[in-house]
Design a protein around this motif. Structure first.
Motif, short mmCIF file in Angstrom:
data_model
loop_
_atom_site.label_atom_id
_atom_site.label_comp_id
_atom_site.label_asym_id
_atom_site.label_seq_id
_atom_site.Cartn_x
_atom_site.Cartn_y
_atom_site.Cartn_z
N GLN A 127 2.62 -0.39 -10.50
CA GLN A 127 1.37 0.02 -9.85
C GLN A 127 0.19 -0.72 -10.47
O GLN A 127 0.07 -0.80 -11.68
CB GLN A 127 1.14 1.52 -9.97
N PHE A 170 -2.05 -0.23 -5.36
CA PHE A 170 -1.03 -0.96 -4.63
C PHE A 170 0.18 -1.12 -5.54
O PHE A 170 0.11 -0.86 -6.74
CB PHE A 170 -1.54 -2.31 -4.11
N ASP A 196 -14.82 4.66 -5.21
CA ASP A 196 -14.93 4.51 -3.76
C ASP A 196 -14.39 3.17 -3.27
O ASP A 196 -14.18 2.98 -2.08
CB ASP A 196 -16.39 4.64 -3.32
N TYR A 197 -14.16 2.24 -4.20
CA TYR A 197 -13.80 0.87 -3.83
C TYR A 197 -12.51 0.38 -4.49
O TYR A 197 -12.18 -0.79 -4.39
CB TYR A 197 -14.95 -0.09 -4.18
N TYR A 239 -11.61 -9.22 -2.72
CA TYR A 239 -10.57 -8.44 -3.39
C TYR A 239 -10.44 -8.93 -4.83
O TYR A 239 -10.34 -10.14 -5.07
CB TYR A 239 -9.22 -8.61 -2.70
N SER A 259 0.84 -1.20 0.00
CA SER A 259 0.00 0.00 0.00
C SER A 259 0.87 1.25 0.00
O SER A 259 2.09 1.19 0.24
CB SER A 259 -0.90 0.01 1.25
N TYR A 293 -8.38 0.78 -4.89
CA TYR A 293 -7.21 1.29 -4.17
C TYR A 293 -5.94 0.89 -4.92
O TYR A 293 -5.83 -0.24 -5.39
CB TYR A 293 -7.16 0.71 -2.75
N TYR A 351 -8.14 -0.16 -15.16
CA TYR A 351 -8.45 1.02 -14.37
C TYR A 351 -8.65 2.23 -15.28
O TYR A 351 -9.61 2.99 -15.10
CB TYR A 351 -7.32 1.28 -13.36
N TYR A 403 -4.12 -2.03 -9.13
CA TYR A 403 -5.24 -1.62 -8.29
C TYR A 403 -5.98 -2.84 -7.79
O TYR A 403 -5.95 -3.91 -8.41
CB TYR A 403 -6.21 -0.73 -9.09
#
Length: 144
Positions: A80, A127, A122-123, A91, A46, A125, A99, A82
């Motif tokens: 990177q 990584f 909103d969901y 997950y 993260s 992220y 993305y 997501y």
């Protein structure tokens, strides 16, 4: 770990130490932390984990620049991607291309159900993974 991480550290120092010493230091710290991890542990890192590895007190411009250096240029130390965490807490990894398509379309196709998710930001992220494929190749060129 690939032996060329030491070479990468030298390239970073040479290219960034004078113009942005904090970003350069963060890069070196992250690489040093990655070297200490066992195979497979440098996965799904993260932003907070990268901050800790960099020994940065906060997520600031220099840390963001360090991540950009490690993900971009000709180094590709980090990759990177997501993760989409759905309403059931499952997950689902999505790659950078998926993305970007979702951002362009304004919705993400749920990986399991196929439903359109309009509030996907909103969901989702970011990584980071250690980019072993790139590190195993020859690191060509001097421009960082």
């Amino acid at each position: 770990m690939p032996t060329n991480l030491a070479d990468i550290k030298c390239k970073i120092k040479k290219a960034w130490e004078d113009s942005d010493p904090a970003a350069s230091s963060y890069c070196i710290n992250v690489i040093s932390s990655l070297e200490k991890l066992a195979d497979g542990e440098a996965r799904m890192l993260s932003l907070s984990a990268i901050r800790r590895m960099a020994f940065a007190s906060a997520i600031d411009q220099s840390l963001i620049k360090a991540i950009a250096i490690l993900c971009g240029s000709n180094l590709h130390v980090l990759r990177q991607n997501y993760v989409f965490i759905d309403e059931y807490g499952e997950y689902h990894e999505i790659d950078h291309h998926e993305y970007e398509v979702a951002r362009s379309d304004g919705w993400l196709v749920h990986p399991r159900t196929g439903d359109k998710v309009y509030n996907f930001l909103d969901y989702v992220y970011p990584f980071y993974d250690l980019d072993l494929a790139t590190l195993d190749e020859e690191q060509g060129g001097e421009h960082v």
